[in-house]
Design a protein around this motif. Structure first.
Motif, short mmCIF file in Angstrom:
data_model
loop_
_atom_site.label_atom_id
_atom_site.label_comp_id
_atom_site.label_asym_id
_atom_site.label_seq_id
_atom_site.Cartn_x
_atom_site.Cartn_y
_atom_site.Cartn_z
N ALA A 39 0.85 -1.20 0.00
CA ALA A 39 0.00 0.00 0.00
C ALA A 39 0.87 1.24 0.00
CB ALA A 39 -0.94 0.01 1.20
N VAL A 40 0.33 2.31 -0.54
CA VAL A 40 1.02 3.61 -0.54
C VAL A 40 0.01 4.69 -0.18
CG1 VAL A 40 2.70 2.92 -2.29
CG2 VAL A 40 0.58 4.06 -3.00
N SER A 41 0.51 5.83 0.24
CA SER A 41 -0.37 7.00 0.34
C SER A 41 0.24 8.14 -0.46
CB SER A 41 -0.60 7.41 1.80
OG SER A 41 0.55 8.00 2.36
N VAL A 42 -0.56 9.15 -0.70
CA VAL A 42 -0.17 10.26 -1.57
C VAL A 42 -0.03 11.52 -0.73
CG1 VAL A 42 -0.75 11.55 -3.66
CG2 VAL A 42 -1.41 9.16 -3.45
N ASN A 43 1.03 12.28 -0.98
CA ASN A 43 1.34 13.48 -0.22
C ASN A 43 1.55 14.67 -1.16
OD1 ASN A 43 1.91 12.52 2.72
ND2 ASN A 43 2.97 11.02 1.44
N PRO A 44 1.47 15.89 -0.64
CA PRO A 44 1.73 17.05 -1.49
C PRO A 44 3.08 16.99 -2.21
CG PRO A 44 0.70 17.77 0.55
CD PRO A 44 0.97 16.29 0.70
N VAL A 45 4.08 16.35 -1.59
CA VAL A 45 5.40 16.26 -2.24
C VAL A 45 5.30 15.52 -3.57
CG1 VAL A 45 6.10 14.15 -1.02
CG2 VAL A 45 7.85 15.70 -1.88
N ASP A 46 4.39 14.54 -3.68
CA ASP A 46 4.22 13.82 -4.95
C ASP A 46 3.83 14.79 -6.07
OD1 ASP A 46 3.86 10.54 -4.32
OD2 ASP A 46 3.55 11.86 -2.64
N ALA A 60 11.81 7.00 -17.01
CA ALA A 60 10.60 7.04 -16.19
C ALA A 60 10.95 7.45 -14.77
CB ALA A 60 9.93 5.66 -16.18
N LYS A 61 10.18 8.37 -14.20
CA LYS A 61 10.39 8.78 -12.81
C LYS A 61 9.20 8.29 -11.98
CE LYS A 61 11.70 12.68 -9.85
NZ LYS A 61 12.93 12.01 -9.39
N VAL A 62 9.50 7.54 -10.93
CA VAL A 62 8.48 6.95 -10.08
C VAL A 62 8.34 7.77 -8.81
CG1 VAL A 62 7.75 4.88 -8.81
CG2 VAL A 62 8.97 4.66 -10.99
N LEU A 63 7.09 8.14 -8.48
CA LEU A 63 6.79 8.88 -7.27
C LEU A 63 6.37 7.92 -6.16
CD1 LEU A 63 4.63 11.64 -8.99
CD2 LEU A 63 7.03 11.85 -8.30
N GLY A 64 6.03 8.49 -5.01
CA GLY A 64 5.50 7.69 -3.91
C GLY A 64 6.44 7.63 -2.73
N TRP A 65 6.14 8.42 -1.69
CA TRP A 65 7.03 8.46 -0.53
C TRP A 65 6.28 8.18 0.77
CZ3 TRP A 65 7.91 11.65 -4.75
CH2 TRP A 65 9.10 11.37 -5.44
N ASP A 66 5.45 7.17 0.72
CA ASP A 66 4.82 6.59 1.91
C ASP A 66 4.47 5.17 1.51
OD1 ASP A 66 4.56 7.99 4.33
OD2 ASP A 66 2.82 9.12 3.65
N ALA A 67 4.96 4.19 2.23
CA ALA A 67 4.70 2.81 1.82
C ALA A 67 4.63 1.88 3.01
CB ALA A 67 5.80 2.33 0.85
N ALA A 68 3.89 0.81 2.83
CA ALA A 68 3.87 -0.31 3.76
C ALA A 68 3.93 -1.58 2.94
CB ALA A 68 2.61 -0.29 4.62
N GLY A 69 4.70 -2.57 3.42
CA GLY A 69 4.84 -3.79 2.65
C GLY A 69 5.59 -4.87 3.41
N VAL A 70 6.08 -5.84 2.66
CA VAL A 70 6.74 -7.01 3.24
C VAL A 70 8.15 -7.13 2.66
CG1 VAL A 70 6.64 -9.51 3.54
CG2 VAL A 70 4.52 -8.17 3.50
N ALA A 123 0.31 2.75 5.68
CA ALA A 123 0.92 3.57 4.64
C ALA A 123 0.57 5.05 4.77
CB ALA A 123 0.51 3.07 3.26
N ALA A 124 -0.50 5.36 5.49
CA ALA A 124 -0.92 6.76 5.64
C ALA A 124 -0.02 7.55 6.58
CB ALA A 124 -2.36 6.79 6.17
N LEU A 125 0.80 6.89 7.38
CA LEU A 125 1.44 7.58 8.50
C LEU A 125 2.91 8.00 8.36
CD1 LEU A 125 -0.11 5.72 11.57
CD2 LEU A 125 -0.37 8.13 10.99
N PRO A 126 3.80 7.24 7.73
CA PRO A 126 5.23 7.52 7.91
C PRO A 126 5.69 8.94 7.61
CG PRO A 126 4.95 5.37 6.95
CD PRO A 126 3.58 6.01 6.95
N LEU A 127 5.37 9.49 6.43
CA LEU A 127 5.92 10.81 6.08
C LEU A 127 5.44 11.88 7.06
CD1 LEU A 127 6.39 12.35 2.61
CD2 LEU A 127 5.26 13.68 4.38
N THR A 128 4.15 11.92 7.32
CA THR A 128 3.64 12.96 8.21
C THR A 128 4.11 12.74 9.64
OG1 THR A 128 1.58 11.69 8.43
CG2 THR A 128 1.60 13.48 6.83
N ALA A 129 4.22 11.48 10.06
CA ALA A 129 4.64 11.21 11.43
C ALA A 129 6.10 11.54 11.64
CB ALA A 129 4.38 9.74 11.77
N ILE A 130 6.96 11.20 10.67
CA ILE A 130 8.38 11.55 10.79
C ILE A 130 8.54 13.07 10.83
CG2 ILE A 130 10.64 11.47 9.68
CD1 ILE A 130 9.78 8.74 8.49
#
Length: 337
Positions: A39-46, A60-70, A123-130
Motif C-alpha cells: 500500500a502507498v499514500s499520496v502526499n503534497p510532495v508527490d 521514467a520517474k516513479v513517485l511515492g514516498w509513503d509505503a507499507a509492505g513485506v 501507509a498513511a502515517l510515515p511521512l507525516t509522522a516523521i
C-alpha cells in the motif's frame, strides 16, 4: 514489474501526466531492503515533484514516498530486518519512489509496521509522522515526557496531514498545552478530537484569537502552511525567546520581525537525513518503531480518509487531483497492483 511513472512535467488532467509502465526489478545495495509494496499514500510532495522535477530524457520517474509492505530480500550488511517482516517507511527523495510492485530502501529509514493496522492504514502515517516527530522533538527540542511544563504550542494548520499527527504527539507525549488552528466546523471538530486543548480560527488574527481563549502569547509555534500569510501574527503571538518551526515554502519572510524577542527559527524537512546521508539516519528507524508501539497501544491513530483502490495511473491521477484541489482531509491511500 508494474509501476506508475511520468516522463515529463504535465498537468494532472493530461492523459500522460502519470502512466502505467513496466520497469526492471530494483537492484538493492548492501544496506537496502527489497520490499514488496502492499500500500502507498499520496502526499503534497508527490504533486510538487511531478510538476517540477523533470526526469532525464526518456527515463521514467516513479513517485511515492509513503509505503507499507513485506521484506522479500535484504542486502549483505542488513541487520535490522529479515525476509517476511512487515515494514513501513517514507523512503528517500533522491531515490525512486514506492509506486511500484517492489522497492529498494535503506533499512536505517524503515520501521516495523504496527501490528494493529492493515497495510493501507500503515501507509498513511510515515511521512507525516516523521515530519511531526522531528519538528517537535529535534527542531523545537520539546521534552519527550508528560510532566506539566506550563508551556504552550500553537499548531497553525492543525487539520492537515502533519498537523493531525503533531497534535496527537504533543498531547500524548508532552506536557504542553496544545492549541490548533482550523477554519471550518468539521476541521475544528477533527483537531479537537485528535487532542488539542483549544482550537482557534486562522482566518482571524492569531494574536487576537489567542487572547480570546486567555493566552497573551505561546512558547512554541509549528507553522505548517501559509507561513508567509501568518508570519506577522506569529511574530506578535510568540513569547520572548520562543521557538518557531515551519515546513512549507514561503516566498519570503522578514525574519527581522523575530529579532527583538530573540525567537529562534527552525526548518523541518524529513528528507534531510537520507538526502545527505547523515550519520544519524538510524533515528528515523527508531522513531518509526516507537510510533508503532504508540499506535499498537491505542495512543496514536491513523489518518486515513480516502481509499482509492489499487495502485495504478488512473487512481493516482484522481489522488493528485484531489490534493491539488486543496479539499483533501486526512490521507489518500491505495493498495495492490
Amino acid at each position: 514489474m508494474k509501476a506508475v511513472a511520468y516522463y515529463q512535467n504535465l498537468p494532472i488532467e493530461h492523459p500522460e501526466s502519470l502512466q502505467d509502465v513496466q520497469l526492471p526489478e530494483p537492484v538493492i545495495g548492501e544496506q537496502d531492503l527489497l520490499v514488496e509494496v502492499k500500500a502507498v499514500s499520496v502526499n503534497p510532495v508527490d504533486a510538487k515533484v511531478r510538476a517540477g522535477a523533470a526526469p532525464e530524457a526518456g527515463q521514467a520517474k516513479v513517485l511515492g514516498w509513503d509505503a507499507a509492505g513485506v521484506v522479500r530480500a535484504v542486502g549483505g550488511k542488513v541487520s535490522l530486518f529479515q525476509p517476511g517482516d512487515k515494514v513501513w517507511y517514507a523512503g528517500a527523495l533522491h531515490r525512486p519512489g514506492a509506486n511500484s510492485e517492489r522497492h529498494a530502501v535503506d533499512e536505517r529509514i524503515v520501521g516495523r509496521m504496527p501490528h494493529s493496522l492493515d497495510f493501507e492504514q500503515a501507509a498513511a502515517l510515515p511521512l507525516t509522522a516523521i515530519t511531526a516527530w522531528e519538528l517537535l522533538f529535534d527542531r523545537l527540542q520539546v521534552l519527550d515526557n508528560r510532566a506539566p511544563s506550563g508551556r504552550s504550542l500553537l499548531v497553525v494548520g492543525a487539520a492537515g496531514g502533519v498537523g493531525s499527527i503533531l497534535v496527537q504527539l504533543a498531547r500524548r507525549l508532552t506536557g504542553l498545552t496544545v492549541i490548533g488552528t482550523a477554519s471550518r466546523p468539521e476541521t475544528q471538530a477533527w483537531v479537537k478530537e485528535l487532542g488539542a486543548h483549544h482550537v482557534i480560527d486562522h482566518r482571524l488574527p492569531l494574536s487576537e484569537e489567542l487572547k480570546r481563549i486567555g493566552y497573551a502569547s505561546v512558547d512554541y509555534v509549528a507553522s505548517l502552511n501559509q507561513t508567509d500569510a501568518h508570519f506577522k501574527e506569529i511574530a506578535a503571538a510568540i513569547a520572548p525567546q520562543g521557538k518557531l518551526a515551519l515546513i512549507d515554502d514561503p516566498a519570503s519572510l522578514d525574519v527581522r520581525e523575530l529579532k527583538r524577542k530573540s525567537v529562534s527559527l527552525h526548518w523541518e524537512f524529513m528528507y534531510t537525513r537520507s538526502l545527505f546521508g547523515t550519520d544519524d539516519q538510524i533515528q528515523q528507524h527508531l522513531l518509526l518503531n516507537r510510533l508503532a508501539e504508540l499506535v499498537d497501544a491505542g495512543l496514536i491513530r491513523s489518518t486515513v480518509a480516502e481509499r482509492f483502490g489499487r495502485i495504478d495511473a488512473a487512481n493516482l491521477k484522481r489522488a493528485h487531483a484531489l490534493l491539488e484541489s486543496k479539499r483533501a482531509k486526512g490521507k489518500i491511500v491505495l493498495s495492490g497492483f
